[in-house]
Every structure is written in C-alpha cells, then in structure tokens.
Design a protein around this motif. Sequence first.
Motif, PDB file in Angstrom:
ATOM      1  N   LEU A  78       1.555  15.585   5.704  1.00 57.52           N
ATOM      2  CA  LEU A  78       0.548  14.815   4.972  1.00 57.52           C
ATOM      3  C   LEU A  78       0.492  13.337   5.369  1.00 57.52           C
ATOM      4  N   GLY A  79       1.507  12.847   6.056  1.00 58.72           N
ATOM      5  CA  GLY A  79       1.472  11.464   6.500  1.00 58.72           C
ATOM      6  C   GLY A  79       2.250  10.509   5.609  1.00 58.72           C
ATOM      7  N   THR A  80       2.327   9.269   6.064  1.00 65.47           N
ATOM      8  CA  THR A  80       3.158   8.259   5.402  1.00 65.47           C
ATOM      9  C   THR A  80       2.627   7.877   4.028  1.00 65.47           C
ATOM     10  N   ALA A  81       1.314   7.855   3.838  1.00 64.72           N
ATOM     11  CA  ALA A  81       0.751   7.499   2.528  1.00 64.72           C
ATOM     12  C   ALA A  81       1.189   8.493   1.466  1.00 64.72           C
ATOM     13  N   ALA A  82       1.228   9.783   1.821  1.00 65.86           N
ATOM     14  CA  ALA A  82       1.672  10.801   0.870  1.00 65.86           C
ATOM     15  C   ALA A  82       3.140  10.602   0.500  1.00 65.86           C
ATOM     16  N   VAL A  83       3.931  10.156   1.461  1.00 67.65           N
ATOM     17  CA  VAL A  83       5.329   9.821   1.168  1.00 67.65           C
ATOM     18  C   VAL A  83       5.387   8.716   0.118  1.00 67.65           C
ATOM     19  N   GLY A  84       4.484   7.743   0.245  1.00 63.06           N
ATOM     20  CA  GLY A  84       4.421   6.657  -0.735  1.00 63.06           C
ATOM     21  C   GLY A  84       4.104   7.162  -2.127  1.00 63.06           C
ATOM     22  N   PHE A 124       8.702   6.829  16.451  1.00 61.88           N
ATOM     23  CA  PHE A 124       7.698   5.788  16.187  1.00 61.88           C
ATOM     24  C   PHE A 124       7.276   5.102  17.489  1.00 61.88           C
ATOM     25  N   ASP A 125       5.989   4.806  17.581  1.00 58.64           N
ATOM     26  CA  ASP A 125       5.493   4.036  18.729  1.00 58.64           C
ATOM     27  C   ASP A 125       4.963   2.675  18.289  1.00 58.64           C
ATOM     28  N   ASP A 126       5.373   2.271  17.099  1.00 52.89           N
ATOM     29  CA  ASP A 126       4.917   1.008  16.514  1.00 52.89           C
ATOM     30  C   ASP A 126       6.086   0.038  16.452  1.00 52.89           C
ATOM     31  N   ASP A 127       5.908  -1.171  16.978  1.00 56.02           N
ATOM     32  CA  ASP A 127       6.990  -2.159  17.001  1.00 56.02           C
ATOM     33  C   ASP A 127       7.440  -2.551  15.598  1.00 56.02           C
ATOM     34  N   ILE A 128       6.507  -2.644  14.667  1.00 56.44           N
ATOM     35  CA  ILE A 128       6.857  -3.018  13.293  1.00 56.44           C
ATOM     36  C   ILE A 128       7.795  -1.985  12.684  1.00 56.44           C
ATOM     37  N   ALA A 129       7.480  -0.694  12.872  1.00 55.55           N
ATOM     38  CA  ALA A 129       8.326   0.370  12.346  1.00 55.55           C
ATOM     39  C   ALA A 129       9.718   0.334  12.973  1.00 55.55           C
ATOM     40  N   LEU A 130       9.796   0.011  14.264  1.00 57.27           N
ATOM     41  CA  LEU A 130      11.089  -0.020  14.946  1.00 57.27           C
ATOM     42  C   LEU A 130      11.950  -1.187  14.477  1.00 57.27           C
ATOM     43  N   TRP A 131      11.342  -2.359  14.303  1.00 54.37           N
ATOM     44  CA  TRP A 131      12.114  -3.504  13.804  1.00 54.37           C
ATOM     45  C   TRP A 131      12.582  -3.264  12.373  1.00 54.37           C
ATOM     46  N   ALA A 132      11.707  -2.691  11.553  1.00 54.64           N
ATOM     47  CA  ALA A 132      12.112  -2.343  10.180  1.00 54.64           C
ATOM     48  C   ALA A 132      13.195  -1.272  10.196  1.00 54.64           C
ATOM     49  N   GLY A 133      13.082  -0.331  11.133  1.00 53.44           N
ATOM     50  CA  GLY A 133      14.103   0.710  11.262  1.00 53.44           C
ATOM     51  C   GLY A 133      15.452   0.150  11.654  1.00 53.44           C
ATOM     52  N   THR A 143       0.855  -1.186   0.000  1.00 49.70           N
ATOM     53  CA  THR A 143       0.000   0.000   0.000  1.00 49.70           C
ATOM     54  C   THR A 143       0.895   1.241   0.000  1.00 49.70           C
ATOM     55  N   PRO A 144       0.341   2.410  -0.365  1.00 49.61           N
ATOM     56  CA  PRO A 144       1.148   3.642  -0.285  1.00 49.61           C
ATOM     57  C   PRO A 144       1.741   3.875   1.102  1.00 49.61           C
ATOM     58  N   SER A 145       1.008   3.534   2.161  1.00 52.60           N
ATOM     59  CA  SER A 145       1.520   3.728   3.519  1.00 52.60           C
ATOM     60  C   SER A 145       2.697   2.806   3.822  1.00 52.60           C
ATOM     61  N   GLU A 146       2.622   1.544   3.383  1.00 50.65           N
ATOM     62  CA  GLU A 146       3.715   0.600   3.615  1.00 50.65           C
ATOM     63  C   GLU A 146       4.959   1.003   2.836  1.00 50.65           C
ATOM     64  N   LEU A 147       4.772   1.392   1.578  1.00 51.07           N
ATOM     65  CA  LEU A 147       5.906   1.854   0.780  1.00 51.07           C
ATOM     66  C   LEU A 147       6.489   3.123   1.394  1.00 51.07           C
ATOM     67  N   GLY A 148       5.610   4.026   1.819  1.00 51.83           N
ATOM     68  CA  GLY A 148       6.070   5.273   2.416  1.00 51.83           C
ATOM     69  C   GLY A 148       6.887   5.050   3.671  1.00 51.83           C
ATOM     70  N   LEU A 149       6.468   4.107   4.513  1.00 53.61           N
ATOM     71  CA  LEU A 149       7.209   3.822   5.741  1.00 53.61           C
ATOM     72  C   LEU A 149       8.599   3.273   5.430  1.00 53.61           C
ATOM     73  N   GLY A 150       8.677   2.335   4.505  1.00 57.84           N
ATOM     74  CA  GLY A 150       9.975   1.772   4.136  1.00 57.84           C
ATOM     75  C   GLY A 150      10.918   2.832   3.600  1.00 57.84           C
TER      76      GLY A 150
END
Length: 372
Positions: free
Chosen positions: A233-239, A103-112, A37-44
Amino acid sequence: MSLLSKRLNRLFWVFFEKFGLIGLSIISFVVYAKYLTPSELGLGILLLSMIEFWAMFLIAIVDSSMIRLKEITKENDGTTFWLLLIVSSLIAAITFGGYYLYFDDDIALWAGLIAVVYLPIQTVTRVHIVHLRRQKSFKALANRTIFGKVCGMAVGICLAVSGMGAFAVVSQSAVMGLVSTIFLMYFERRPLPLIIDLKWAKEQFYVGLPASLKATNLNLFTKGTIFIIESFLGTAAVGFYNFANRLVELPRGAIVTALMGYAHPVFSDKNNRGESLESFFISSTKIALLFTMPMFVGLSLIAGPLISELFDDKWMPSIDILAGIAILTAFNMYFMFLPSVFVAKGQTKLGLKGQIGTSILALLFWFLLFVI
C-alpha cells in the motif's frame, strides 16, 4: 520504611518513568500529527521499525538472563557490554545496507543512517540498567529516561516544525538514546573490563533467547505488519497504521513495560525464597485488568470522535484501524504477567512455539489478504 511503603515508592518511580514518557510522547505525537504528512510519518516509522525490533530482541535477552542471577561479576558485565556493542553495531551496519539497496532517495538514506545509529546507543547501557533494576533503583532509571526523552523530544519537535519530515521521527529516538546513555554512564559508573567470556555468554543466551522471542512476539507482528503494508500500500498507509497503533501503544507500552520492570525482579525474588507464585500471579492479573480493560475497550468505542475532534481530517482513514487494535489489545492484557512467571521459574521456552506460530499465521493472513 515498611515493606509496603518501599514497594509503593518503587512502583511510583516505575510508573512515573513510564507515564512521564507517555505524557512527553503525547506532546510529540500531536506535533507530528499536525506538521508531518502520513508519508513522512510512515517513512520515519519504517526506518525505525527494524532497529527497534532488534533493540528489543537484544535487550530482552540480557534482561531475562541476567536479572535472575544471584551474583553478577565485573567479568560478566564486561562480556555483556562488549558483545552487545559488537553485535548491535554489526546489525546496524547490515540494516543500513538494506536501506541502501531499497531506497533510491538521499533523504531516506540520511534519515536511515540516523536511525541505525540508535541501535548500539540503546543497547550498550543494558548492563547498567540490569544492576539498577536488581537494586530496585527505579528513581535513577526514571530520571535518566525522562531527561533523555525531553532532549530527544525537543530536537524532534524543532525538526518537525522546520519541515524536516522523517528526520524529526528518527532524530528524536537517536538523541533520546544518546543523552540517556551519557547520563547513565556518568552517574552509574561501573567497571567494564575488555573481556568476552564466550562460555558464560552462551549459557545466558540460551536462557534469555526464549524469553526474548516471547517479549518480541507482539513486536514481530507489529513490525511485520508495517513491512507488509509498505510493500502493498505504500508509505502513506504505513503512516495511517502507525498513527492508529500509536494511540493504543502509548498507554499499553507504558503499562506493560512498567509492570514488567517491577514484576520480573519481584516474581524472581519470591521464587528464589521458595514462595508460591500462583496466588500472587492471579491477584496481580486481576488488579491490573481492573484498570486496563475499561481503558482499551473505551478507546475502541470512542475512536471516531477522538480522531475527528482532536486531529486533522488527513488522519480519518485511521479510525477503523484504531478501533480494531484497541479491542485486540484489551484481550491481550490477560497474559501480561506470564513472562515474569516464566523468567522466575527459568522456563522461558513454555508456549514459545505457539506464540511465534500465531504471529506468523497472522502475518500470513495479512499477506494473503493484500494479495487476494
């Protein structure tokens, strides 16, 4: 083999590496566009942005300072290797600390965590790469990079198809860097004595810093834009932004990196032999523009049909962004060989303030645009 044949052979392997990477990147890009999704791509992309900026910054310092030297000793190699390892590891740790606070999300921290590991892995092979470029061993460099890319892409695609989201994006870069590093250090073994000559390192730093700031200037604008978009704009906009930018950056990055990898040593060699660089610079620019200008102007014109026909409807907001980035890139290609001239002449500070100032003003414009 004639001089012309040698040059053509070297150019072939330079462009084989870069355009081979483009081909592989296109495959992974299409898979990510389909499964993420745009948000997942944006986070990466957000997690990798700071790391990629620092990697380019450190690498450009080393390349610009060492490739111009007439002789490099093993003590110089050891100094560069160990300093890069120490500095890149410290920057990676500080960057992860920033992720932990943001980040307060464990997934984002492990990916980071996976993302920051990429920095020291990417920088420690720079000594080996500088020597291979000085020796014009572009075939060895191409084999190393392509092999690493294939491995990284395989891991990234598997994770994307498995629904791992941002992990796919950061893992591809980390695995590519790790495999490429192991490959290069095994086949291009070189003594790296545990020594740090701070006086020599300081001299090279002052030579390489201006060229590095210039080389990372566009990267500064791109990464800065990503953080501004994330903030407002948020992570989706980054995507969406990265999706459009990637369609332009894949060909632009391959072209410019390939040309610089060849042009830096060639311009330096000509200057060391006392030859004039003016006519060579002009002719090189004209030839390069014949290929690059039509490519990026055309990409801007077909932005709408390209996205609507090849990708899902979820990426349609990227059309206008793609058209604008492509046009700007077309005009920026006029200056592609200037860094090689400055490196060859040892005048890397020329135009530095103006370039950095322009990027800062552009980022300020983006910021004010969102605020207003």
